[in-house]
Design an enzyme around this catalytic site. Structure first.
Site, PDB file in Angstrom:
ATOM      1  N   ASP A 105      -1.570  -0.743   6.042  1.00 56.97           N
ATOM      2  CA  ASP A 105      -1.581  -0.023   7.586  1.00 56.97           C
ATOM      3  C   ASP A 105      -2.973  -0.209   8.080  1.00 56.97           C
ATOM      4  O   ASP A 105      -3.329   0.456   8.911  1.00 56.97           O
ATOM      5  CB  ASP A 105      -0.948   1.088   7.405  1.00 56.97           C
ATOM      6  CG  ASP A 105      -1.597   2.161   6.573  1.00 56.97           C
ATOM      7  OD1 ASP A 105      -1.829   3.261   7.123  1.00 56.97           O
ATOM      8  OD2 ASP A 105      -2.061   2.001   5.515  1.00 56.97           O
ATOM      9  N   ASP A 109       0.919  -1.198  -0.106  1.00 57.29           N
ATOM     10  CA  ASP A 109       0.167   0.082   0.072  1.00 57.29           C
ATOM     11  C   ASP A 109       1.052   1.191   0.022  1.00 57.29           C
ATOM     12  O   ASP A 109       2.054   0.977   0.313  1.00 57.29           O
ATOM     13  CB  ASP A 109      -0.818  -0.077   1.012  1.00 57.29           C
ATOM     14  CG  ASP A 109      -1.659   1.264   1.566  1.00 57.29           C
ATOM     15  OD1 ASP A 109      -2.227   1.437   0.271  1.00 57.29           O
ATOM     16  OD2 ASP A 109      -1.685   1.700   2.656  1.00 57.29           O
ATOM     17  N   MET A 110       0.483   2.350  -0.313  1.00 53.01           N
ATOM     18  CA  MET A 110       1.363   3.707  -0.443  1.00 53.01           C
ATOM     19  C   MET A 110       1.284   4.517   0.982  1.00 53.01           C
ATOM     20  O   MET A 110       2.248   4.220   1.683  1.00 53.01           O
ATOM     21  CB  MET A 110       0.850   4.547  -1.533  1.00 53.01           C
ATOM     22  CG  MET A 110       1.930   5.562  -1.852  1.00 53.01           C
ATOM     23  SD  MET A 110       1.680   6.728  -3.339  1.00 53.01           S
ATOM     24  CE  MET A 110       0.215   7.584  -2.892  1.00 53.01           C
ATOM     25  N   ASP A 111       0.132   5.127   0.973  1.00 48.92           N
ATOM     26  CA  ASP A 111       0.075   6.213   2.214  1.00 48.92           C
ATOM     27  C   ASP A 111      -0.177   5.273   3.624  1.00 48.92           C
ATOM     28  O   ASP A 111      -0.882   4.388   3.672  1.00 48.92           O
ATOM     29  CB  ASP A 111      -1.231   6.708   2.143  1.00 48.92           C
ATOM     30  CG  ASP A 111      -1.236   7.791   0.844  1.00 48.92           C
ATOM     31  OD1 ASP A 111      -0.268   8.531   0.762  1.00 48.92           O
ATOM     32  OD2 ASP A 111      -2.198   8.045   0.072  1.00 48.92           O
TER      33      ASP A 111
END
Length: 197
Positions: free
Chosen positions: A170, A14-16
């Site tokens: 996250d 995932d990024m953020d």
């Protein structure tokens, strides 16, 4: 590094909040957007929606508070507030260390709920866009997280079967998306990797 990763052929991040630390700035932008549009702001609830596309989040706000909101206008306000902050993204060290260790050895993809233009800008800014084997964004799938479509498209793009992919996430919504895709998920909490026992 944890030996659990040896069993996988692809890592999907995932990024953020997982690979790039931009969640605090996103939360501040949502708070300002709430003030601008006059809807309640619950930081904990908003944080739990990390990975959900901005427009979808706006729709969920309307449903939660039973208010009429123009989701497109709310999403645009949020984007403008976020960009006005000028808060540059920074890499999260533990997940970036995993990225670096396996870069060139395993396929590496990012699967994010951000729109493509935003994701490309962020990943370019931290210097890893060109190092990815695949990038799948909210712009590339019909059903965003918690649907597994984002991660399945990433797996398909890099040519690895879902069961041979591991996802780093996250948020609970991201974990649900990984499970829906038939992939193992390793959680990242407050920037730290929670390795399975």
């Amino acid at each position: 590094m944890n030996p659990i990763l040896e069993q996988f052929d692809a890592l999907i991040f995932d990024m953020d909040g997982t690979l790039i630390d931009s969640m605090p700035a996103h939360m501040d932008a949502w708070e300002q957007t709430a003030q601008h549009h006059g809807f309640p702001y619950d930081r904990e609830w908003h944080h739990s929606l990390g990975g959900v596309p901005t427009r979808k989040t706006a729709e969920m706000i309307g449903q939660r508070y039973e208010i009429e909101l123009d989701a497109a206008a709310v999403a645009e306000t949020k984007r403008q507030k976020w960009e006005a902050m000028g808060a540059g993204p920074v890499l999260i060290d533990p997940t970036y260390a995993v990225f670096n260790q396996f870069h060139g050895q395993k396929k590496i993809a990012v699967g994010t709920g951000a729109e493509r233009a935003h994701a490309e800008e962020m990943l370019e800014e931290v210097g890893i866009l060109s190092r990815l084997d695949a990038l799948v964004t909210a712009s590339d799938v019909v059903n965003g997280k918690p649907s597994g479509d984002t991660f399945l498209k990433a797996a398909n793009t890099v040519g690895v079967a879902p069961e041979r992919c591991v996802v780093f996430e996250d948020t609970e919504i991201g974990r649900q998306a990984a499970e829906a895709a038939g992939m193992q998920c390793i959680m990242v909490v407050d920037g730290q990797i929670c390795w399975p026992k």
